[in-house]
Design a protein around this motif. Structure first.
Motif, PDB file in Angstrom:
ATOM      1  N   ARG A 102       0.826  -1.211   0.000  1.00  0.00           N
ATOM      2  CA  ARG A 102       0.000   0.000   0.000  1.00  0.00           C
ATOM      3  C   ARG A 102       0.858   1.258   0.000  1.00  0.00           C
ATOM      4  N   LEU A 103       1.928   1.244   0.782  1.00  0.00           N
ATOM      5  CA  LEU A 103       2.800   2.412   0.868  1.00  0.00           C
ATOM      6  C   LEU A 103       3.489   2.691  -0.460  1.00  0.00           C
ATOM      7  N   ILE A 104       4.013   1.642  -1.096  1.00  0.00           N
ATOM      8  CA  ILE A 104       4.703   1.820  -2.373  1.00  0.00           C
ATOM      9  C   ILE A 104       3.754   2.382  -3.421  1.00  0.00           C
ATOM     10  N   THR A 105       2.536   1.864  -3.448  1.00  0.00           N
ATOM     11  CA  THR A 105       1.540   2.361  -4.403  1.00  0.00           C
ATOM     12  C   THR A 105       1.202   3.820  -4.134  1.00  0.00           C
ATOM     13  N   ALA A 106       0.993   4.163  -2.862  1.00  0.00           N
ATOM     14  CA  ALA A 106       0.628   5.535  -2.507  1.00  0.00           C
ATOM     15  C   ALA A 106       1.754   6.515  -2.817  1.00  0.00           C
ATOM     16  N   ILE A 107       2.991   6.140  -2.497  1.00  0.00           N
ATOM     17  CA  ILE A 107       4.131   7.028  -2.742  1.00  0.00           C
ATOM     18  C   ILE A 107       4.363   7.210  -4.237  1.00  0.00           C
TER      19      ILE A 107
END
Length: 255
Positions: free
Chosen positions: A218-223
């Motif tokens: 989720r973090l990689i996608t959001a960033i």
């Protein structure tokens, strides 16, 4: 994490687990022919009809509020402005107040959930005076930042039975090395580990799910989404980095 701690505290899950591990069923409260009348019972809070006060209605607080309305609770919430942010959906059933009204709201709340960031206006917000406003048997849950709740005040409230339980995922003292992480108290001045299990619930700041596969994805996608949108924009304002699932930045308030 806020919901998990709230339910664990209100149902005294750790105490029930401790008892049943030894084969002790007495906390169930079921009357038996050869047992005492009335039978002993492990107290718990029935969520339906309870009043819950949520301090902070941002990305976390708004979701907590929406979930708790489904439990049949009367949800009160505070924000700096007394209004919900347009960024997050908040159920119409949630009653929203200004942060300046906290002291008037505390006597109404059986459960208080802290979802606030740490800043000059929130440090020590739940102090001795504030905790004394809570009704007897209240539960305090903290998923914001440790120092929003005054350490000495909450320790005193627990040892004097002023409140029933403090359940927290955030603390006043954090380890700064791997060696310290193996043996560090989450408090600076008081030994909360000596309190009865039903009075304190410890969680080592796991709400962010750091290092877990689901959260990293989720973090990689959001960033990636945020950086792409910023690169395609024509602004130099760093707050524009906060797009998609990333919480908007407010440089004036510092978070």
């Amino acid at each position: 994490m806020a919901i998990t701690l709230t339910l664990a505290a209100s149902k005294r899950i750790t105490t029930a687990d401790d008892q049943l591990r030894t084969g002790d069923w007495r906390g169930r409260g079921l009357p038996l022919r050869d047992g005492p009348m009335p039978p002993p019972v492990l107290e718990q809070v029935i969520m339906d009809g309870q009043t819950v006060l949520i301090l902070g209605l941002g990305a976390v607080g708004s979701r907590v509020a929406n979930v708790l309305t489904a439990f049949g609770t009367n949800v009160l919430a505070t924000t700096r402005t007394g209004k919900a942010s347009k960024k997050y959906y908040v159920s119409p059933a949630v009653k929203i107040f200004s942060g300046s009204e906290i002291m008037d709201l505390l006597p109404r709340a059986q459960i208080v959930i802290v979802c606030l960031p740490l800043g000059p206006d929130t440090s020590g917000l739940l102090n001795r005076k504030a905790l004394a406003r809570l009704p007897s048997g209240a539960i305090v849950v903290n998923v914001g930042r440790g120092p929003v709740v005054d350490e000495a005040a909450v320790y005193e409230a627990l040892t004097t039975d002023s409140i029933a339980c403090y359940a927290s995922d955030v603390w006043w003292n954090y380890p700064k090395s791997w060696q310290q992480a193996c043996n560090s108290s989450p408090a600076k001045f008081h030994d909360f580990s000596t309190l009865p299990r039903h009075k304190i619930l410890f969680s080592p700041h796991r709400g962010g799910a750091i290092g877990t596969r689901d959260n990293d994805r989720r973090l990689i996608t959001a960033i990636t989404t945020s950086l792409t949108n910023y690169a395609l924009s024509s602004t130099d304002n760093p707050s524009a980095l906060a797009t998609g699932d990333i919480t908007p930045l407010d440089l004036d308030v510092g978070y």
